[in-house]
Motif scaffolding. Structure first.
Motif, PDB file in Angstrom:
ATOM      1  N   LEU A   1       0.827  -1.205   0.000  1.00 15.48           N
ATOM      2  CA  LEU A   1       0.000   0.000   0.000  1.00 15.48           C
ATOM      3  C   LEU A   1       0.866   1.262   0.000  1.00 15.48           C
ATOM      4  CD1 LEU A   1      -3.027   0.520  -0.051  1.00 15.48           C
ATOM      5  CD2 LEU A   1      -2.974   0.683   2.431  1.00 15.48           C
ATOM      6  N   ALA A   2       1.962   1.232   0.740  1.00 18.00           N
ATOM      7  CA  ALA A   2       2.871   2.389   0.756  1.00 18.00           C
ATOM      8  C   ALA A   2       3.436   2.662  -0.633  1.00 18.00           C
ATOM      9  CB  ALA A   2       4.003   2.150   1.756  1.00 18.00           C
ATOM     10  N   LEU A   3       3.783   1.606  -1.357  1.00 20.32           N
ATOM     11  CA  LEU A   3       4.289   1.770  -2.726  1.00 20.32           C
ATOM     12  C   LEU A   3       3.220   2.349  -3.651  1.00 20.32           C
ATOM     13  CD1 LEU A   3       6.265  -1.586  -3.108  1.00 20.32           C
ATOM     14  CD2 LEU A   3       7.225   0.718  -2.781  1.00 20.32           C
ATOM     15  N   ILE A   4       1.993   1.864  -3.491  1.00 20.07           N
ATOM     16  CA  ILE A   4       0.894   2.361  -4.328  1.00 20.07           C
ATOM     17  C   ILE A   4       0.602   3.829  -4.011  1.00 20.07           C
ATOM     18  CG2 ILE A   4      -1.550   2.071  -4.917  1.00 20.07           C
ATOM     19  CD1 ILE A   4      -1.158  -0.949  -4.338  1.00 20.07           C
TER      20      ILE A   4
ATOM     21  N   TRP B   1      -2.632   9.426  -2.014  1.00 25.90           N
ATOM     22  CA  TRP B   1      -3.597   8.796  -1.115  1.00 25.90           C
ATOM     23  C   TRP B   1      -4.995   8.748  -1.732  1.00 25.90           C
ATOM     24  CZ3 TRP B   1      -8.009  10.767   1.049  1.00 25.90           C
ATOM     25  CH2 TRP B   1      -8.180  12.152   1.037  1.00 25.90           C
ATOM     26  N   ARG B   2      -5.367   9.773  -2.489  1.00 24.06           N
ATOM     27  CA  ARG B   2      -6.695   9.749  -3.114  1.00 24.06           C
ATOM     28  C   ARG B   2      -6.767   8.677  -4.212  1.00 24.06           C
ATOM     29  NH1 ARG B   2      -9.955  14.111  -1.497  1.00 24.06           N
ATOM     30  NH2 ARG B   2      -8.795  15.949  -0.810  1.00 24.06           N
ATOM     31  N   GLY B   3      -5.757   8.638  -5.072  1.00 28.03           N
ATOM     32  CA  GLY B   3      -5.736   7.639  -6.141  1.00 28.03           C
ATOM     33  C   GLY B   3      -5.742   6.221  -5.601  1.00 28.03           C
ATOM     34  N   THR B   4      -5.018   6.001  -4.517  1.00 32.24           N
ATOM     35  CA  THR B   4      -4.995   4.680  -3.889  1.00 32.24           C
ATOM     36  C   THR B   4      -6.378   4.316  -3.374  1.00 32.24           C
ATOM     37  OG1 THR B   4      -2.672   4.948  -3.290  1.00 32.24           O
ATOM     38  CG2 THR B   4      -3.940   3.299  -2.060  1.00 32.24           C
ATOM     39  N   ASN B   5      -7.061   5.267  -2.765  1.00 32.89           N
ATOM     40  CA  ASN B   5      -8.407   4.987  -2.265  1.00 32.89           C
ATOM     41  C   ASN B   5      -9.408   4.783  -3.399  1.00 32.89           C
ATOM     42  OD1 ASN B   5      -8.841   5.060   0.847  1.00 32.89           O
ATOM     43  ND2 ASN B   5      -7.203   6.512   0.400  1.00 32.89           N
ATOM     44  N   TYR B   6      -9.225   5.480  -4.518  1.00 27.07           N
ATOM     45  CA  TYR B   6     -10.084   5.207  -5.686  1.00 27.07           C
ATOM     46  C   TYR B   6      -9.869   3.772  -6.164  1.00 27.07           C
ATOM     47  CZ  TYR B   6     -11.223  10.187  -6.227  1.00 27.07           C
ATOM     48  OH  TYR B   6     -11.682  11.467  -6.038  1.00 27.07           O
ATOM     49  N   LEU B   7      -8.608   3.352  -6.214  1.00 28.12           N
ATOM     50  CA  LEU B   7      -8.294   1.974  -6.612  1.00 28.12           C
ATOM     51  C   LEU B   7      -8.912   0.973  -5.639  1.00 28.12           C
ATOM     52  CD1 LEU B   7      -6.754  -0.111  -8.342  1.00 28.12           C
ATOM     53  CD2 LEU B   7      -4.775   0.291  -6.842  1.00 28.12           C
ATOM     54  N   LEU B   8      -8.768   1.211  -4.338  1.00 28.38           N
ATOM     55  CA  LEU B   8      -9.338   0.309  -3.339  1.00 28.38           C
ATOM     56  C   LEU B   8     -10.864   0.272  -3.424  1.00 28.38           C
ATOM     57  CD1 LEU B   8      -7.029   1.155  -0.302  1.00 28.38           C
ATOM     58  CD2 LEU B   8      -6.973  -0.907  -1.723  1.00 28.38           C
ATOM     59  N   ALA B   9     -11.472   1.405  -3.686  1.00 26.47           N
ATOM     60  CA  ALA B   9     -12.932   1.438  -3.841  1.00 26.47           C
ATOM     61  C   ALA B   9     -13.358   0.619  -5.064  1.00 26.47           C
ATOM     62  CB  ALA B   9     -13.428   2.876  -3.971  1.00 26.47           C
TER      63      ALA B   9
END
Length: 173
Positions: A122-125, A131-139
């Motif tokens: 997750l840190a790499l992503i 942080w927003r893009g990572t949460n869009y991906l997780l969503a």
């Protein structure tokens, strides 16, 4: 942590509150969720939890204020809370009593391993997507799992319970 501090202009204390808001609700909901799962079954609770969690992750990613970010983090904790309880409930319904302990151990091991390995990944992503893009991906992943669950998560009928069949055919004391 630093990008969230910058985005919402939070100090370390409020970042801690933001992080703990998820865990606090997640922890305290275990007992009432067990009762809800017993009442409504794993299918309904799973589908609601998956959709709610994915939606809250998406809304957290779009948060413009720290207040809304906190509300959506609390929502993530609320909807993620049934995860382990659902796994154990399903293991008890779909598998024999003889395999229950190993399934619980495997579930807990997978969860802990996911926490350890997932944190690094997750840190790499976050470094790549923010942080927003990572949460869009997780969503997006959450909504995909929600769709899969609609088709594959089923409640086991009482007559199909392997524990009941095991008791009826067992000759042990």
């Amino acid at each position: 942590i630093e990008p969230l501090k910058e985005t919402f202009q939070l100090n370390s204390f409020w970042i801690g509150v933001l992080g703990a808001s998820y865990a606090l609700l997640y922890t305290f909901l275990q007992i009432p969720l067990g009762s809800l799962i017993d009442k409504f079954g794993s299918r309904k609770i799973s589908i609601v939890a998956l959709f709610g969690c994915a939606l809250c992750v998406l809304l957290f990613a779009t948060s413009k204020t720290s207040g809304w970010a906190l509300v959506f983090r609390i929502g993530i904790g609320l909807f993620a809370a049934p995860a382990f309880t659902l796994a154990f409930y399903s293991a008890g319904k779909w598998f024999s009593l003889k395999t229950f302990a190993i399934l619980v151990a495997l579930t807990e091991s997978a969860g802990n391993l996911g926490g350890v390995v997932g944190t690094s990944i997750l840190a790499l992503i976050v470094d790549e997507l923010g942080w927003r893009g990572t949460n869009y991906l997780l969503a997006a992943i959450g909504f995909a799992v929600f769709i899969v669950a609609i088709f594959f998560v089923k409640d086991r009928k009482l007559s199909e319970n392997p524990e009941k069949a095991e008791r009826n055919t067992s000759h042990s004391l």
